[in-house]
Write a protein that holds these residues in place. Structure first.
Motif, PDB file in Angstrom:
ATOM      1  N   UNK A   1       8.544  87.142 -19.222  1.00  0.00           N
ATOM      2  CA  UNK A   1       8.415  87.424 -20.642  1.00  0.00           C
ATOM      3  C   UNK A   1       9.133  88.729 -21.003  1.00  0.00           C
ATOM      4  N   UNK A   2       9.078  89.728 -20.131  1.00  0.00           N
ATOM      5  CA  UNK A   2       9.766  90.993 -20.412  1.00  0.00           C
ATOM      6  C   UNK A   2      11.275  90.761 -20.557  1.00  0.00           C
ATOM      7  N   UNK A  24      -1.044  87.661 -23.291  1.00  0.00           N
ATOM      8  CA  UNK A  24      -0.965  86.283 -22.797  1.00  0.00           C
ATOM      9  C   UNK A  24      -2.368  85.708 -22.602  1.00  0.00           C
ATOM     10  N   UNK A  25      -3.268  86.508 -22.030  1.00  0.00           N
ATOM     11  CA  UNK A  25      -4.638  86.030 -21.788  1.00  0.00           C
ATOM     12  C   UNK A  25      -5.349  85.718 -23.104  1.00  0.00           C
ATOM     13  N   UNK A  32      -2.358  80.359 -19.018  1.00  0.00           N
ATOM     14  CA  UNK A  32      -1.065  80.826 -19.514  1.00  0.00           C
ATOM     15  C   UNK A  32      -0.253  81.542 -18.452  1.00  0.00           C
ATOM     16  N   UNK A  33      -0.942  82.102 -17.472  1.00  0.00           N
ATOM     17  CA  UNK A  33      -0.246  82.808 -16.385  1.00  0.00           C
ATOM     18  C   UNK A  33       0.360  81.838 -15.370  1.00  0.00           C
ATOM     19  N   UNK A  34       0.015  80.563 -15.485  1.00  0.00           N
ATOM     20  CA  UNK A  34       0.485  79.579 -14.511  1.00  0.00           C
ATOM     21  C   UNK A  34       1.439  78.564 -15.132  1.00  0.00           C
ATOM     22  N   UNK A  35       1.962  78.904 -16.313  1.00  0.00           N
ATOM     23  CA  UNK A  35       2.954  78.025 -16.926  1.00  0.00           C
ATOM     24  C   UNK A  35       4.193  77.942 -16.047  1.00  0.00           C
ATOM     25  N   UNK A 104      -0.687  77.207 -26.094  1.00  0.00           N
ATOM     26  CA  UNK A 104      -1.673  77.161 -25.021  1.00  0.00           C
ATOM     27  C   UNK A 104      -1.189  76.211 -23.929  1.00  0.00           C
ATOM     28  N   UNK A 105      -1.629  76.458 -22.703  1.00  0.00           N
ATOM     29  CA  UNK A 105      -1.194  75.666 -21.551  1.00  0.00           C
ATOM     30  C   UNK A 105      -1.400  74.168 -21.796  1.00  0.00           C
TER      31      UNK A 105
END
Length: 223
Positions: A1-2, A24-25, A32-35, A104-105
């Protein structure tokens, strides 16, 4: 994302790594961290197999070129990275597309559906599933060249320890430093890859087209 942010003026920019995690959370949930997790998982086995197999083959071929051993290893690493990039790039395109989707995921398409959409709109070429190939070639080629070249050359310079624990630490330390240096050197290619494969600033208008032009644009606009 950065990497897909376009400086401080970008309305979606994150203030820090912590801010990025929190945002993100809050917006996308824990998943969302596992997209985009499936493409790299699927690519990992063939990626590693290609990386080390081709490294050994290039090293053998370069043995006939009368190159200094240290240089031969670095060039073999470059060759293995370039070959690896060709295998990995389609998976990277799908992964980056999924990771830059801020829904959302559970609302975003699966990896296979996303791949079908990319092929449908852009085909298999440089506008579709192989978008950003040049930047991926640079990322993997430079990383492997520096990593293998530094690791094997330094490993041969530093004396072997008879104590197995110290020997483990020696190899671990060399690997850690090699990976760190290689990552620092290849990150501009990684940023260019993310900009090319990720969403463009203006929908329907392609700003980030090629690897080196993208680097030049980022440098000019963001330093």
């Amino acid at each position: 994302r950065f990497q897909i942010q376009r400086g401080k003026t970008d309305p979606t920019s994150y203030k820090s790594l912590g801010d990025c995690f929190r945002t993100i959370f809050q917006r996308e949930g824990l998943l969302g961290f596992y997209k985009g997790i499936l493409p790299p998982v699927l690519a990992e086995t063939p990626k590693r197999a290609v990386k080390f197999f081709t490294f050994e083959q290039y090293k053998k071929l370069l043995g006939y070129a009368s190159l200094p051993p240290g240089l031969a290893i670095a060039v073999a690493g470059l060759g293995s990275g370039l070959t690896e990039a060709v295998v990995v790039n389609p998976f990277e395109v799908v992964k980056v597309t999924l990771q830059t989707n801020k829904n959302a995921f559970t609302e975003q398409p699966s990896s296979f559906v996303q791949a079908q959409q990319i092929i449908k709109t852009g085909g298999l070429g440089f506008q579709g599933l192989n978008k950003g190939l040049t930047a991926t070639l640079g990322r993997h080629g430079v990383f492997n060249m520096v990593y293998f070249g530094f690791y094997f050359n330094v490993k041969n310079i530093l004396p072997v320890n008879k104590d197995p624990n110290l020997e483990f630490l020696r190899k671990f330390g060399i690997g850690l430093v090699s990976g760190t240096i290689a990552s620092i050197i290849n990150i501009p290619f990684d940023v260019a890859k993310s900009r090319i494969q990720g969403p463009q600033p203006v929908p329907g208008e392609i700003k980030y087209k090629t690897c080196f032009k993208t680097m030049a644009t980022v440098y000019k606009e963001e330093g």
